[in-house]
Design a protein around this motif. Structure first.
Motif, mmCIF file in Angstrom:
data_model
loop_
_atom_site.group_PDB
_atom_site.id
_atom_site.type_symbol
_atom_site.label_atom_id
_atom_site.label_comp_id
_atom_site.label_asym_id
_atom_site.label_seq_id
_atom_site.Cartn_x
_atom_site.Cartn_y
_atom_site.Cartn_z
ATOM 1 N N SER A 87 0.859 -1.184 0.000
ATOM 2 C CA SER A 87 0.000 0.000 0.000
ATOM 3 C C SER A 87 0.896 1.235 0.000
ATOM 4 O O SER A 87 2.093 1.157 0.292
ATOM 5 N N ILE B 96 -5.970 1.514 13.805
ATOM 6 C CA ILE B 96 -6.697 1.801 12.555
ATOM 7 C C ILE B 96 -8.131 2.220 12.855
ATOM 8 O O ILE B 96 -8.652 3.194 12.289
ATOM 9 N N ASN C 184 -5.767 -5.580 4.265
ATOM 10 C CA ASN C 184 -4.330 -5.731 4.040
ATOM 11 C C ASN C 184 -3.640 -6.329 5.259
ATOM 12 O O ASN C 184 -2.677 -7.082 5.152
ATOM 13 N N SER D 262 -11.819 2.984 2.435
ATOM 14 C CA SER D 262 -10.370 3.024 2.632
ATOM 15 C C SER D 262 -9.965 2.292 3.913
ATOM 16 O O SER D 262 -8.929 1.632 3.962
ATOM 17 N N SER E 120 -10.185 -1.446 3.285
ATOM 18 C CA SER E 120 -9.038 -1.875 2.481
ATOM 19 C C SER E 120 -7.804 -2.060 3.354
ATOM 20 O O SER E 120 -7.064 -3.037 3.213
ATOM 21 N N GLU E 121 -7.577 -1.114 4.296
ATOM 22 C CA GLU E 121 -6.418 -1.202 5.181
ATOM 23 C C GLU E 121 -6.530 -2.412 6.106
ATOM 24 O O GLU E 121 -5.559 -3.134 6.343
ATOM 25 N N PHE F 272 -0.955 7.528 5.731
ATOM 26 C CA PHE F 272 -1.094 6.160 5.247
ATOM 27 C C PHE F 272 -2.149 6.096 4.141
ATOM 28 O O PHE F 272 -2.810 7.095 3.820
ATOM 29 N N SER F 273 -2.297 4.923 3.563
ATOM 30 C CA SER F 273 -3.097 4.791 2.349
ATOM 31 C C SER F 273 -4.530 5.269 2.523
ATOM 32 O O SER F 273 -5.101 5.898 1.633
ATOM 33 N N ASN F 274 -5.135 4.974 3.684
ATOM 34 C CA ASN F 274 -6.516 5.403 3.881
ATOM 35 C C ASN F 274 -6.639 6.924 3.864
ATOM 36 O O ASN F 274 -7.597 7.488 3.321
#
Length: 763
Positions: A616, A716, A753, A746, A749-750, A635-637
Motif C-alpha cells: 500500500s 486503525i 491488508n 479506505s 481496504s487497510e 497512510f493509504s486510507n
C-alpha cells in the motif's frame, strides 16, 4: 599538578574558543600531559529494545510498541524494573514468545557499552605524561583516555571540565551592541534585583532567555513568579526528573510561609532558603553534617553513594546516620536530639531525593546567566535579539522563531540589504537588520569585503556598480543570484524579476571589460568614445514575480520567509480553532502527550511517497507554519480520502495523532486534512470525506489479544471515529469485544491488508 591558573578568556568557554583553552593547557603542561576523556554510550532500556529489535528482524512498528511501554522516568529505569511497574509490558512479555525473546535478549545487553565518543568537556591533566597513568587511544584526531571519567576520578587524577556555552558569547555581543547606545553599560554591573526583569519572567515572556525557554520552564516561571536570583537557582535545580515533584510544594510554601514545616528545628537554617524543600546537593551534605555529625568528606561520600544507587552502602549508612558510629567518629541523629522516627523519615526523604539532587554552585551559575539574558532582553531587547540571532546563523528554524519573538516585542526585522547589512544581525534605529551571514552560498569573507568597499567608497549605486567594485575574488554568480532572491538588492529600485533576468549577462560583461582593460587592448577610438552607456547591459522592464514566488525564493536562499509568510493570509481564518503552533511541538518540554490528537495549520513543503511492506502507499509530508516545520505520516486510507489536499505549497489544517519518540523529532500521523480556506467563516467545516460511509456492522477476526496485531487494529479503528458498530472476535479464546468506528472503503481496504480479506466482514 599545581592548581591550574587559567588565562583571561572573559570566562567565555564558548565552542569557538574552547580550542584556545586546550592550546593554553597543552602549552602550559605539555601536550603529552593532557588528554581528553572517552565516554561509553551504554544501552539503556528503550535503546536496547530498539537495537535488538533491528537485529531480530522486528519491524519498526513492532519494536516501537514494546519500547514505548518502558516508562521514561526515572531515566535509569532497567527493563526488569519496567516490567514491575508496567503491567502491559509484563503482559506482552508473558503472552508473546517473540516479545519475550526480544526483551530477554535486550536485558542481557542492557547497560553494556554501545559506542565510544569524546567527553564534551572532560580533560585530564597529569604531573607525568598521561600514558604513564592510563592507556590512550584516538577518536578521529583527538587523543583520549581509554578509561571513562569515573575510573579517572577513582585513580585520583585531575579531571577538569571546560564547558562551551553559546549564551556567554550572546551576552558579550549584546553588551557590545548596547554600548554603542549606552557607552557606560556593563552587564557585570547590572543590578541583580531588577523588578522589571523578574516581572517579565513572571509573565512568561521567556523566549530567548537561557534555561527558561521551554514550555515547562515557562510554566514554572509563571507559577513561581521569581523575585530573586535565588528563585531562579531553585527553578534550574527543581525542573528535572525527581525534584519536579517538589515544585507544587515549593510554590505553595513560597506564597504561604505559614505552611513551611520542618521535621526538626535543626533543618530550618538548612532548608529555609528553599521554603522547607530539599533542592540542592549541598543541603543533603549539610543535613548529614548538622544532624548526623558527619565530616564534610564523609557527608559527600554518602551523598555520592546515594546518587549512584549503591544500595549496600545506602542500607548500611542508615544505621550510622540514625545511631552514629564511634570508629568513624560520627555522632548520629539521636545523640544530637533528633528522635529515631524523625531521623528515619529524614533519611528516607534524602534517599528519595539525593538520586536527583542538583549541585547548587552549578545552578547558581546557570541562574546568573539566565538572569543576565533576561535583563538584556528586558532593557536592551533589540541588541539582545540581534546577538541571539547572530549566534544561531546556521539554524533557520531558530532564527525564524526569534524573528517571531521580535514581532511579539514590536521590533521590526528589516530585510537583508547590501548597503546596510553586515555578516551578522545588527541594530538599526528601532529595528534589527537581517545579517547576510544567514544567506546560503555567501561566504563571510565576501560579506566583510563588501562592507569594507562600502565603507571606503560609499553605498553601492546599482547592480553594475556593485559588480565593478567587488571584482572577481569571492564573488560568483550563485552569490549574486542569492543576494537578489533574498531581497538584498531591492535597494537598487528594480524588481527582482528584472535583476534575475540580467545579472548573469551583466557579470559576463563586467568581467570581459575588466579583462580587456587589464590586457591593455583599449584602442584609440575606444578611448575617444564619449558614450558612457556603450557596452552596458540594459535592465529590461518586467512584471514582478507574485508574492508566493518571492517568498519561496527567500525561503530557498535563507531557509526562512523574510518579507512575510504564506500563512499571513490565513491567520484570520484560524482564530476560533484549536490549531497549535508547530514550534510548540518541537520544544523539549512541550507539555504534549504521546498519541495525543492535535490540529496544526501550515503550508505543505514536501511530499515523498513510499510503498509499504503490504504494497500500500504512504507519504512523508513536511508541513511548516511561521514557527517551525514538522514531518507527518499519511497512510493509504488518508491518501485515498485527503491526498488531493496534500500537495506542495497548499495551505492545510491537519488533524492527527502526535508521535513522541525518544530517538526522533516529533511526528504527526495524519487522520484528516482540510484546506485552510474551508475555515474562512471562522469555524471548522463539517467532515466531508471523499469516500462514502458504509452502513452495517463490521466483524473482524483476530488470532488473539496478545501480540502486535491487536494494537495495530485498534489504531486503525481509532483513526476513523464514528458511531457504526464493530465487533472484534479473538480466535484463541472465543471472546468478542465491541467498539465504534466510521466504516469507510479506505478503512476496510487497510484492515484487509492487515488481517486478510476473509477476516474482515461487513454485514
Amino acid at each position: 599538578p599545581e592548581r591550574v591558573s587559567m588565562p583571561d578568556f572573559d570566562t567565555d568557554f564558548s565552542p569557538e574558543r574552547r580550542g584556545e583553552v586546550m592550546e593554553y593547557v597543552m602549552e602550559k603542561y605539555g601536550a603529552d600531559h593532557v588528554a581528553q576523556i572517552v565516554t561509553f554510550g551504554t544501552m539503556a532500556a528503550r535503546g536496547a529494545i530498539r537495537d535488538v529489535g533491528r537485529a531480530l528482524n522486528f519491524s519498526y512498528a513492532e519494536t516501537d510498541v514494546v519500547a514505548k511501554l518502558v516508562p521514561t522516568m526515572p531515566l535509569h529505569l532497567t527493563l526488569a524494573e519496567a516490567m514491575k511497574i508496567s503491567p502491559k509490558l509484563k503482559e506482552m512479555y508473558d503472552g508473546d514468545q517473540r516479545v519475550k525473546t526480544l526483551i530477554d535478549t535486550a536485558m542481557r545487553l542492557e547497560g553494556m557499552p554501545r559506542n565510544t565518543s569524546t567527553h564534551a568537556a572532560g580533560v585530564v591533566i597529569t604531573a607525568q605524561p598521561v600514558n604513564t597513568y592510563v592507556p590512550l587511544s584516538r577518536n578521529d584526531d583527538t587523543v583520549v583516555t581509554q578509561y571513562t571519567m569515573t575510573t579517572i576520578e577513582e585513580l585520583g587524577l585531575l579531571k577538569m571540565d571546560f564547558l562551551g556555552l553559546r549564551n556567554l558569547s550572546v551576552i558579550q555581543d549584546a553588551e557590545a551592541l548596547a554600548q554603542q547606545e549606552d557607552p557606560d553599560f556593563q552587564i557585570a554591573k547590572a543590578p541583580d534585583n531588577d523588578p522589571e526583569t523578574f516581572a517579565m519572567l513572571a509573565e512568561g515572556k521567556t523566549q530567548g532567555v537561557f534555561q527558561m525557554e521551554s514550555t515547562g520552564m515557562t510554566g514554572v516561571c509563571v507559577s513561581m513568579k521569581p523575585t530573586s536570583i535565588e528563585d531562579l537557582t531553585a527553578i534550574v535545580a527543581l525542573y528535572r526528573p525527581g525534584p519536579m515533584e517538589s515544585i507544587p510544594k515549593f510554590v505553595e510554601n513560597k506564597f504561604n510561609p505559614g505552611k513551611v514545616t520542618y521535621k526538626t528545628p535543626l533543618l530550618e537554617p538548612i532548608l529555609k532558603v528553599t521554603y522547607g524543600c530539599i533542592v540542592y546537593q549541598e543541603q543533603v551534605i549539610e543535613i548529614f553534617r548538622t544532624l548526623g555529625g558527619y565530616s564534610m568528606g564523609q557527608a559527600d561520600n554518602i551523598r555520592r553513594a546515594i546518587s549512584k544507587k549503591k544500595q549496600k552502602i545506602i542500607d548500611a549508612e542508615r544505621k550510622t546516620f540514625v545511631y552514629g558510629d564511634r570508629e568513624q567518629k560520627i555522632d548520629g541523629c539521636i545523640a544530637r536530639g533528633v528522635p529515631e522516627a524523625v531521623a528515619q523519615s529524614i533519611y528516607d526523604e534524602i534517599v528519595d531525593f539525593a538520586n536527583y539532587a542538583f549541585n547548587k554552585a552549578h545552578a547558581v551559575c546557570y541562574a546568573v546567566v539566565a538572569y543576565q539574558t533576561a535583563y538584556l532582553k528586558c532593557h536592551y531587547p533589540r541588541q539582545y535579539m540581534a546577538a541571539l540571532m547572530t549566534s544561531v546563523l546556521d539554524s533557520a528554524t531558530k532564527i525564524s522563531g526569534y524573528i517571531a519573538e521580535c514581532r511579539e516585542l514590536g521590533i521590526p526585522v528589516l530585510p537583508p540589504d547590501i548597503n546596510h547589512s553586515e555578516d551578522y544581525f545588527t541594530v538599526e534605529g528601532d529595528a534589527i537588520r537581517f545579517g547576510l551571514g544567514a544567506v546560503k552560498n555567501v561566504g563571510r569573507g565576501l560579506i566583510r569585503s563588501m562592507a569594507a568597499k562600502r565603507a571606503e567608497g560609499g553605498a553601492f549605486r546599482s547592480l553594475e556598480d556593485f559588480l565593478e567594485r567587488m571584482g572577481e575574488g569571492e564573488l560568483n554568480k550563485r552569490a549574486v543570484e542569492n543576494f537578489i532572491k533574498c531581497g538584498a538588492m531591492d535597494c537598487f529600485g528594480y524588481h527582482r524579476s528584472e535583476l534575475l533576468a540580467v545579472y548573469d549577462q551583466m557579470m559576463d560583461s563586467v568581467s570581459a571589460s575588466r579583462k580587456k582593460n587589464l590586457e591593455g587592448q583599449m584602442g584609440l577610438f575606444a578611448m575617444l568614445d564619449e558614450d558612457d552607456e556603450a557596452g552596458k547591459v540594459p535592465i529590461p522592464k518586467l512584471k514582478e514575480l507574485d508574492r508566493g514566488e518571492l517568498l519561496s525564493m527567500e525561503k530557498e536562499t535563507t531557509g526562512i520567509y523574510i518579507s512575510g509568510h504564506p500563512m499571513d493570509d490565513y491567520r484570520p481564518y484560524l482564530r476560533n480553532t484549536h490549531v497549535v503552533h508547530i514550534g510548540s511541538l518541537m520544544e523539549e518540554d512541550n507539555g504534549f502527550q504521546d498519541d495525543q490528537i492535535i490540529s496544526v495549520a501550515g503550508i505543505v513543503q514536501t511530499v515523498k511517497m513510499k510503498t509499504t511492506r503490504n504494497n500500500s502507499m504512504m507519504a512523508y509530508v513536511t508541513v511548516e507554519d511561521d514557527t517551525a516545520s514538522i514531518e507527518m505520516l499519511a497512510f493509504s486510507n488518508v491518501l485515498d480520502q485527503y491526498g488531493g489536499y496534500l500537495r506542495e505549497n497548499s495551505a492545510v489544517v491537519i488533524t492527527g495523532r502526535l508521535s513522541l519518540r525518544d530517538d526522533k523529532e516529533p511526528q504527526i500521523v495524519i487522520n484528516r486534512a482540510r484546506p485552510i480556506s474551508d475555515y474562512a467563516d471562522g469555524s471548522a467545516p463539517p467532515e466531508q470525506p471523499q469516500n462514502v460511509n458504509k452502513s452495517g456492522t463490521l466483524y473482524l477476526r483476530l488470532p488473539g489479544e496478545e501480540g502486535m496485531l491487536y494494537p495495530k487494529i485498534r489504531c486503525i479503528l481509532n483513526m476513523f471515529p464514528g458511531e457504526s458498530k464493530a465487533v472484534l472476535f479473538f480466535a484463541d479464546t472465543g471472546r468478542r469485544r465491541g467498539t465504534q468506528c466510521c466504516i469507510r472503503e479506505s478503512m476496510l481496504s487497510e484492515l484487509k491488508n492487515v488481517l486478510g480479506e476473509a477476516n474482515v466482514v461487513l454485514k
